[in-house]
Design a protein around this motif. Structure first.
Motif, PDB file in Angstrom:
ATOM      1  N   VAL A  37      46.211  13.816  52.520  1.00 15.03           N
ATOM      2  CA  VAL A  37      45.005  13.204  51.943  1.00 15.03           C
ATOM      3  C   VAL A  37      44.833  11.786  52.469  1.00 15.03           C
ATOM      4  N   ASP A  38      45.921  11.071  52.670  1.00 16.82           N
ATOM      5  CA  ASP A  38      45.834   9.728  53.253  1.00 16.82           C
ATOM      6  C   ASP A  38      45.172   9.792  54.624  1.00 16.82           C
ATOM      7  N   THR A  39      45.541  10.802  55.405  1.00 17.73           N
ATOM      8  CA  THR A  39      44.969  10.977  56.740  1.00 17.73           C
ATOM      9  C   THR A  39      43.470  11.226  56.663  1.00 17.73           C
ATOM     10  N   LEU A  40      43.070  12.069  55.728  1.00 16.31           N
ATOM     11  CA  LEU A  40      41.646  12.370  55.560  1.00 16.31           C
ATOM     12  C   LEU A  40      40.879  11.129  55.117  1.00 16.31           C
ATOM     13  N   ALA A  41      41.436  10.387  54.175  1.00 16.99           N
ATOM     14  CA  ALA A  41      40.761   9.179  53.687  1.00 16.99           C
ATOM     15  C   ALA A  41      40.602   8.161  54.807  1.00 16.99           C
ATOM     16  N   ALA A  43      48.567  19.431  44.470  1.00 21.54           N
ATOM     17  CA  ALA A  43      49.120  18.207  45.056  1.00 21.54           C
ATOM     18  C   ALA A  43      48.048  17.378  45.745  1.00 21.54           C
ATOM     19  N   SER A  44      47.190  18.032  46.530  1.00 27.23           N
ATOM     20  CA  SER A  44      46.191  17.285  47.304  1.00 27.23           C
ATOM     21  C   SER A  44      45.123  16.663  46.420  1.00 27.23           C
ATOM     22  N   SER A  45      44.668  17.369  45.400  1.00 27.60           N
ATOM     23  CA  SER A  45      43.605  16.834  44.544  1.00 27.60           C
ATOM     24  C   SER A  45      44.098  15.657  43.714  1.00 27.60           C
ATOM     25  N   GLN A  46      45.341  15.716  43.299  1.00 27.59           N
ATOM     26  CA  GLN A  46      45.919  14.586  42.568  1.00 27.59           C
ATOM     27  C   GLN A  46      45.966  13.351  43.465  1.00 27.59           C
ATOM     28  N   ALA A  47      46.382  13.550  44.717  1.00 18.31           N
ATOM     29  CA  ALA A  47      46.442  12.427  45.655  1.00 18.31           C
ATOM     30  C   ALA A  47      45.051  11.900  45.980  1.00 18.31           C
ATOM     31  N   ALA A  48      44.061  12.797  46.018  1.00 15.28           N
ATOM     32  CA  ALA A  48      42.701  12.397  46.385  1.00 15.28           C
ATOM     33  C   ALA A  48      41.999  11.620  45.281  1.00 15.28           C
TER      34      ALA A  48
END
Length: 407
Positions: free
Chosen positions: A98-102, A120-125
Motif C-alpha cells: 500500500v505504501d508503494t501504491l500511495a 491487511a491492505s485496507s487497514q494500511a490504506a
C-alpha cells in the motif's frame, strides 16, 4: 496504460502476466492526455498467483475498454493508468505494498483475491485515506471494522452462504430429499472458517446432518487422509470452500479413494467455477455445483469481455469478471466526482448507485462499505462448460441433482 511495480523483481512473463508486462506507457500519450492512476493490488506470485494474475488481467481489460470509450469524460477524457503491485500471497506484503501504491499517486485501488490479504491492505490504506474496492474478499470482518476507505463490491460470506443454502434446499426438495448427511471441508483462514460456521448451523434446519467438518491450511498438498475421513463418514454430499490448488487436489484424492457422493456442492469452491479445472480435470469436474461470483453472461459488455479474454488466450474466470467490474465501479466514481482526490473518491464511492457493471447486481448501494445489491449465482459443470443454473433470469441450463451415478 499500465505500470507494473514489482517489489522483488519476480515477474514471470507467462499467461496473464505476459499480457500485463508487455504493455507500454507511451510518453507522448502521457504528455498529451490527462491521466488518472488506479492501483491494482493482487498476489501475482506465491500460492494465489493464478487468481491474482487473472484479476490483474481483468482490471487491464476494463481499463482498456473505458479508455477506448473516451476515458473519464468529466476529467477531460483522462485515461486510466493502472499501477499494478504484487501482494506475493502474503498479508504482510499486501500491507507494505500500500505504501508503494500511495507513493505512486493512485486515487484508489482494487484487490486483493483473498480476505487475509485484503484485511491487511485496507487497514494500511486507511492512514492514507486511500479507498480499496475489493475484487474478492468475502470475510465479514472486512466490512465490520468501520474503516471509511473500504468498499466491497462483491457479496460477502453471509449472503453467499445464505443463497447457497437456500438453493441447496430447493435442489434437495425437488429431488425428493435424498441428501441426509454432509461433510464440510474448508480452508482454515477467515473466509473458510466463517463460512463453515454458517453452513454447519444452517444444514440441520434443512434435515441434513453434518457428519464431518474438516479444516485444512493453505497451501495444503495431501488430501488423502481428508478423503478417507469423508469416506468413513458416509456423507451423502461434501460442501467444500477452498482455493483452486487445494480444491483440485481434494477432488483427485476423493476419486483415488473411491469416495461415493451424491454431489459436490461447493460454496466459493476455488476450482468448481474455474474453466482451467474443467479443462484439466474434466472427469472430476462433471456435475460439480458451486455458489460463487459470476457475471451476467447475457450482457453485451460481458460477451465483449469474454471475446477479449479468449483472444488473449486466457481463462474466463470469476477473478477476471470481478476485477473488471471493480474497475468499472472506480471509473464511475471518478466520472461522478470529477476528481482523483482521495477523500473525494471515498465520498463518490460511498454514494455510488452504479447499475451498468457486468455483474448480475442491481444499482450499487454501499452500506457500511458493503454493497447490499451484490449476489452470487449457482453454477454447474456440464461437459466442457460452466453453466449458470440459479437464479432463473440468468440461467443457461437446468440443474442436475443428484449427479448421475458412475457407470
Amino acid at each position: 496504460m499500465t505500470h507494473y511495480i514489482n517489489r522483488r523483481g519476480l515477474l514471470k512473463a507467462s499467461g496473464a502476466m505476459a499480457l500485463l508486462s508487455g504493455l507500454a506507457s507511451p510518453s507522448i500519450l502521457r504528455a498529451q492526455t490527462p491521466v488518472v492512476k488506479i492501483g491494482v493490488l493482487e498476489p501475482l506470485t506465491g500460492n494465489l498467483a493464478y487468481n491474482g494474475t487473472q484479476c490483474a488481467a481483468g482490471a487491464k481489460f476494463a481499463a482498456e475498454a473505458i479508455n477506448a470509450a473516451g476515458g473519464i469524460k468529466s476529467m477531460g477524457g483522462a485515461q486510466i493508468e493502472l499501477v499494478i503491485v504484487d501482494a506475493e500471497s502474503r498479508p504482510e506484503v499486501a500491507a507494505a505494498a500500500v505504501d508503494t501504491l500511495a507513493e505512486a499517486g493512485v486515487c484508489a485501488f482494487t484487490g486483493a483475491s483473498a480476505s487475509a490479504l485484503g484485511l491487511a491492505s485496507s487497514q494500511a490504506a486507511a492512514k492514507y485515506d486511500l479507498a480499496q474496492v475489493f475484487s474478492v474478499g468475502t470475510a465479514e470482518a472486512i466490512v465490520e471494522r468501520g474503516l471509511h476507505n473500504v468498499f466491497r463490491y462483491t457479496p460477502g460470506v453471509n449472503k453467499i452462504t445464505a443463497v447457497a443454502m437456500d438453493n441447496l434446499k430447493l435442489l434437495n426438495d425437488g429431488a425428493g430429499n435424498p441428501v441426509k448427511t454432509a461433510a464440510i471441508i474448508h480452508e482454515d483462514g477467515p473466509f473458510g472458517t466463517s463460512m463453515a460456521d454458517l453452513i454447519e448451523k444452517t444444514l440441520p434446519d434443512q434435515g441434513i446432518t453434518v457428519v464431518e467438518r474438516i479444516a485444512h491450511p493453505t497451501p495444503h498438498r495431501d488430501f488423502n487422509n481428508i478423503a478417507l475421513r469423508v469416506k468413513a463418514s458416509k456423507a451423502d454430499i461434501i460442501i467444500p470452500s477452498n482455493y483452486i490448488n487445494e480444491y483440485t487436489l481434494m477432488t483427485r484424492a476423493l476419486q483415488q479413494q473411491r469416495v461415493e457422493l451424491m454431489a459436490i456442492y461447493s460454496v466459493l469452491g476455488g476450482a468448481a467455477s474455474n474453466i482451467k479445472f474443467v479443462r484439466e480435470n474434466n472427469d472430476l469436474a462433471q456435475y460439480v455445483i458451486d455458489c460463487n461470483h459470476w457475471y451476467d453472461p447475457k450482457k453485451e459488455a460481458s460477451q465483449a469481455l469474454a471475446a477479449s479474454v479468449a483472444a488473449a488466450g486466457l481463462d474466463m474466470t470469476y477473478d477476471v469478471m470481478v476485477a473488471y467490474a471493480t474497475i468499472q465501479v472506480v471509473a464511475d466514481a471518478l466520472e461522478r466526482g470529477a476528481s482523483d482526490d482521495r477523500l473525494k473518491m471515498i465520498e463518490a464511492l460511498a454514494a455510488s448507485d452504479y447499475a451498468d457493471s457486468i455483474m448480475p447486481y442491481g444499482p450499487t448501494k454501499f452500506v457500511n462499505g458493503d454493497n447490499v445489491s451484490a449476489a452470487p449465482v449457482n453454477l454447474q459443470v456440464r461437459g466442457d462448460k460452466i453453466e449458470v443454473i440459479f437464479p432463473a433470469e440468468y440461467a443457461t441450463a437446468e440443474p442436475v441433482f443428484p449427479r448421475p451415478a458412475a457407470g
